[in-house]
Design a protein around this motif. Sequence first.
Motif: not given
Length: 121
Positions: A41-64
């Motif tokens: 609430q009151g903040k911009q949308r931010e990325l938490a995690a992504t996954i490619t079709s091949g299964g490679s993942t990335t995470y925001a530092d805050s949730v890693k």
Amino acid sequence: QVQLVESGGGLVQPGGSLRLSCVASGSIFSIDDLGWYRQAQGKQRELAATITSGGSTTYADSVKGRFTISRDNAKNTMYLQMNSLKPEDTAVYYCYGAIIVSGRNYPKAYWGQGTQVTVSS
């Protein structure tokens, strides 16, 4: 037409866990990248995690180390396992998909409607 529907949000105590799901349906030819974004609430949308079709993942530092993103391509479903939840994880969580619909040869971005996650004692 393609729809993304999230589920699994709710109220959880600090230190607890939740598992979010996102199901894609419609005239889908293939799904490229998928991701979870969140907006407090009151903040911009931010990325938490992504996954490619091949299964490679990335995470925001805050949730890693606490969140795990995964996907089941056979079910057109993506998951976000959230452990050791903190009050600052409270937000609306949105799923995102880069999806190629039948009859097209390029991906288009689709978003779910969001699911509320509240971490509070």
